[in-house]
Scaffold this motif. Sequence first.
Motif, short mmCIF file in Angstrom:
data_model
loop_
_atom_site.label_atom_id
_atom_site.label_comp_id
_atom_site.label_asym_id
_atom_site.label_seq_id
_atom_site.Cartn_x
_atom_site.Cartn_y
_atom_site.Cartn_z
N GLY A 149 0.78 -1.23 0.00
CA GLY A 149 0.00 0.00 0.00
C GLY A 149 0.81 1.28 0.00
N ASP A 150 2.07 1.20 -0.43
CA ASP A 150 2.88 2.41 -0.54
C ASP A 150 3.23 2.69 -1.99
OD1 ASP A 150 3.13 3.51 1.99
OD2 ASP A 150 4.57 1.99 2.60
N CYS A 151 2.20 2.57 -2.86
CA CYS A 151 2.42 2.60 -4.31
C CYS A 151 3.10 3.87 -4.79
CB CYS A 151 1.10 2.43 -5.05
SG CYS A 151 0.35 0.84 -4.74
N SER A 152 2.79 5.01 -4.15
CA SER A 152 3.37 6.25 -4.64
C SER A 152 4.86 6.34 -4.30
CB SER A 152 2.62 7.45 -4.07
OG SER A 152 2.65 7.40 -2.68
N LEU A 153 5.35 5.43 -3.47
CA LEU A 153 6.77 5.44 -3.11
C LEU A 153 7.53 4.31 -3.80
CD1 LEU A 153 6.34 5.93 0.74
CD2 LEU A 153 6.66 7.70 -0.97
N ALA A 154 6.91 3.67 -4.78
CA ALA A 154 7.46 2.47 -5.38
C ALA A 154 8.81 2.71 -6.06
CB ALA A 154 6.48 1.94 -6.42
N PRO A 155 9.67 1.71 -6.09
CA PRO A 155 9.54 0.42 -5.42
C PRO A 155 9.96 0.48 -3.95
CG PRO A 155 11.53 0.46 -6.72
CD PRO A 155 10.90 1.80 -6.88
N VAL A 156 9.33 -0.33 -3.16
CA VAL A 156 9.49 -0.26 -1.71
C VAL A 156 9.94 -1.61 -1.16
CG1 VAL A 156 8.24 0.09 0.45
CG2 VAL A 156 7.62 1.40 -1.55
N ILE A 157 10.84 -1.57 -0.19
CA ILE A 157 11.05 -2.78 0.60
C ILE A 157 10.88 -2.45 2.08
CG2 ILE A 157 12.65 -3.82 -1.08
CD1 ILE A 157 14.91 -3.29 1.00
N LEU A 158 10.58 -3.48 2.83
CA LEU A 158 10.47 -3.35 4.28
C LEU A 158 11.58 -4.20 4.89
CD1 LEU A 158 6.74 -4.04 5.23
CD2 LEU A 158 8.01 -2.03 5.87
N ILE A 159 12.34 -3.62 5.83
CA ILE A 159 13.22 -4.48 6.61
C ILE A 159 12.72 -4.38 8.04
CG2 ILE A 159 15.57 -4.97 7.37
CD1 ILE A 159 16.59 -3.92 4.77
N ASN A 160 12.28 -5.48 8.58
CA ASN A 160 11.56 -5.49 9.85
C ASN A 160 10.40 -4.49 9.76
OD1 ASN A 160 13.50 -7.38 10.60
ND2 ASN A 160 14.86 -5.76 11.34
N GLU A 161 10.48 -3.37 10.50
CA GLU A 161 9.39 -2.40 10.43
C GLU A 161 9.74 -1.17 9.59
OE1 GLU A 161 6.36 -2.86 12.95
OE2 GLU A 161 7.21 -4.75 12.26
N ASP A 162 11.00 -1.09 9.14
CA ASP A 162 11.45 0.12 8.43
C ASP A 162 11.12 0.05 6.94
OD1 ASP A 162 12.60 0.61 10.90
OD2 ASP A 162 14.52 -0.27 10.31
N VAL A 163 10.57 1.18 6.44
CA VAL A 163 10.22 1.25 5.02
C VAL A 163 11.35 1.94 4.25
CG1 VAL A 163 8.53 2.10 3.35
CG2 VAL A 163 7.80 1.50 5.66
N TYR A 164 11.78 1.34 3.14
CA TYR A 164 12.76 1.98 2.26
C TYR A 164 12.11 2.27 0.92
CZ TYR A 164 16.16 0.78 5.78
OH TYR A 164 16.83 0.71 6.96
N PRO A 165 11.80 3.58 0.67
CA PRO A 165 11.05 3.93 -0.54
C PRO A 165 11.96 4.25 -1.73
CG PRO A 165 11.21 5.82 0.91
CD PRO A 165 12.03 4.73 1.54
N ARG A 166 11.36 4.28 -2.92
CA ARG A 166 11.99 4.72 -4.18
C ARG A 166 13.40 4.17 -4.34
NH1 ARG A 166 9.56 9.74 -2.61
NH2 ARG A 166 7.65 10.02 -3.79
N LEU A 167 13.51 2.87 -4.27
CA LEU A 167 14.83 2.25 -4.28
C LEU A 167 15.43 2.13 -5.68
CD1 LEU A 167 14.38 -0.65 -1.72
CD2 LEU A 167 15.85 1.35 -1.51
N LYS A 168 16.74 2.18 -5.70
CA LYS A 168 17.48 1.83 -6.92
C LYS A 168 18.39 0.67 -6.53
CE LYS A 168 17.64 6.59 -8.55
NZ LYS A 168 17.32 7.21 -7.23
#
Lengths: 529, 164
Positions: B130-149
Amino acid sequence: MITIEELKRIKEEQRPILEKRLIEQGNVNINEDGSIVLNGDYYKKQVRIALKNCGIIDPNNIKEYIAVDGYFALANCLINKKAKDIIEDMKASGLRGRGGAGFPTGRKWETAFLYDADQKYMICNADEGDPGAFMDRSILENDPHSVLEGMAIGGYSIGADKGFIYVRAEYPLAVRRLRAAIDQAKELGLLGNNILGTGFNFDIELRLGSGAFVCGEGTALIESIEGKRGMPRTKIYRTAHKGLWEKPTIINNVETFANVPVIFQKGVDWFRSIGTEKSPGTKVFALVGKVENAGLVEVPMGTTLREIVFDIGGGTQNGKEFKSVQTGGPSGGCIPANLIDTSVDFESLDKIGSIMGSGGMVVMDENTCMVDIARYFLDFTVDESCGKCVPCREGTKRMLETLDKIVSGKGEEEDIEKLESLSETITLGSLCGLGQTAANPVITTLKYFRDEYEAHIQDKKCPAGACVDLVEYFITDKCIGCGACARACPVDCISGAKKELHVIDQDRCIKCGACMEACPPKISAVIKR
Amino acid sequence: MEFVFDREKNKEKIEELEFFIAENKDMPGILMPALQETQRIFGYLPLEMLQVISRRLSIPMSEIYGVATFYSQFSFIPKGENIISVCLGTACYVKGAQKILEEIEDQLNIKAGNTTPDLLFSIDSTRCIGDCSLAPVILINEDVYPRLKTDDIKGILDKYRKEV
């Protein structure tokens, strides 16, 4: 060893302490007859039997349970009643199993009572697994002793000295509370050997599930306690005849047991005065979904769905149009708005194609797609089918594939027929309740919301606007050209010059809805259709 | 992925399990509680411990395997200390989530659904978070990492390596 005098002494000592604490808390009313009820409009229209102590007593303190007459029903049964009398009382009370099927509890107990055996078992089914249902959990966490007392009364009546509670592992707090409750009851001598000096022995052991929904089915649960894969048995014998380790075994649901002590405290006539002729007493529902006041609701049998959803639940949220209420979880059905005046009892719900079930009640509004709901429950069943019966194992999978096709806009004319044919086969060709009822969500939605299926298949539209593949996002001329949507779009498919109307390229749009979220609320130019 | 079960390191845990089995050997239907206890103590069901259960309780490994695979709470591989969830929802997918996933798999030298031998990381692929506007996203434990390369991955993983 505790005596009845000692039990009375504890009650007299603890009652004023409990009342003082409750008055200080200020959220309850203590009535003249000694009953204690929670304050507030939400509770005013409810009649609480199974939940009567929930939110009132401290579940970690057995003395508070005794202070509200706890264990006096057991004492009275052990001292003044023969096993046969208890069974007669249970039959006369008309209590029916609260786990969903509604089998008369007294008749079940009588079957086990009549079989002669060196060992009999009493099992409490606490493997509550329907998505959205948490009645049993609430009883186990807030009033564990009522379940223990009900089991002990049942054990005495059928001649069992051993009980098991099978709890799902996903309820760690319930497990802790039950462990503490069993320890305290043993310490006081209300469980264990020679209870209250009557010579009756009854011990209760906890067994945990490990994440298999089908273990809520009686024979699968027994297999699991025996240490095997939890697959339902072929039903040659009733479990009351040959159950756990081939011995006469009674399995009742948590809520059923919680009703038992109250029936013996207040009497059969009192119990029969609540509810309907064929379904006496109350039923607890977990009222959830798109309803204003979600929570646990306990009402007399025969209350209408309208009273539950609108009078107690406060109707749908945000003034949306009420569409349907779903009862019975993955085994139940969707009841349309025009049947909202149906009364809630085993027969009435059965007649309209749904079931009472264990008590899940999900409210749906105009934005809920009924095809998608059917798909959701099928997805659950496919995951949880144990695989023993081919129609259930393979059939549910084929149904899910067909529903997937329909909600993604690839449905064909013959799909509805295919669903109906599969529904019939799975219902007829499965051993246990899971398979026999797996098609109910599809059968009822096809019966009451066929137009939604047809809209998906023929017009490739989702009338509720819920199926992602069938909706379109569109920017209206309210657009001020701020560019927020274009920046939010993950696939860069929104174009438009600054301060001019923006346009979504439908071919590239992935329908994530980011643009609708990004559009400033004051403008709200992005719509879904 | 093979996990080397270190008997020396797990000595106390093994004793705890052996004690549980010895105490409850005669309990009818002991297999389920024994597996639950194993899962609780070790965080998964090590093959070596299943063999112990098999010998002590005289239950064939085939039967134990049958029971263990039936229930969804049992796992044959340990979960890592840090759980990486790679969103493969539509938005992340079109923004290159597959490449991100492959990069993480390459860096850790394991496939999605598995755990590194040092038990530091597990990789899961998930449905839309549900974080489509920040795609692509990964979660590590509870931390969100947005707009990854893909270039970002190494640095992010190193952060979790250092903390240990």
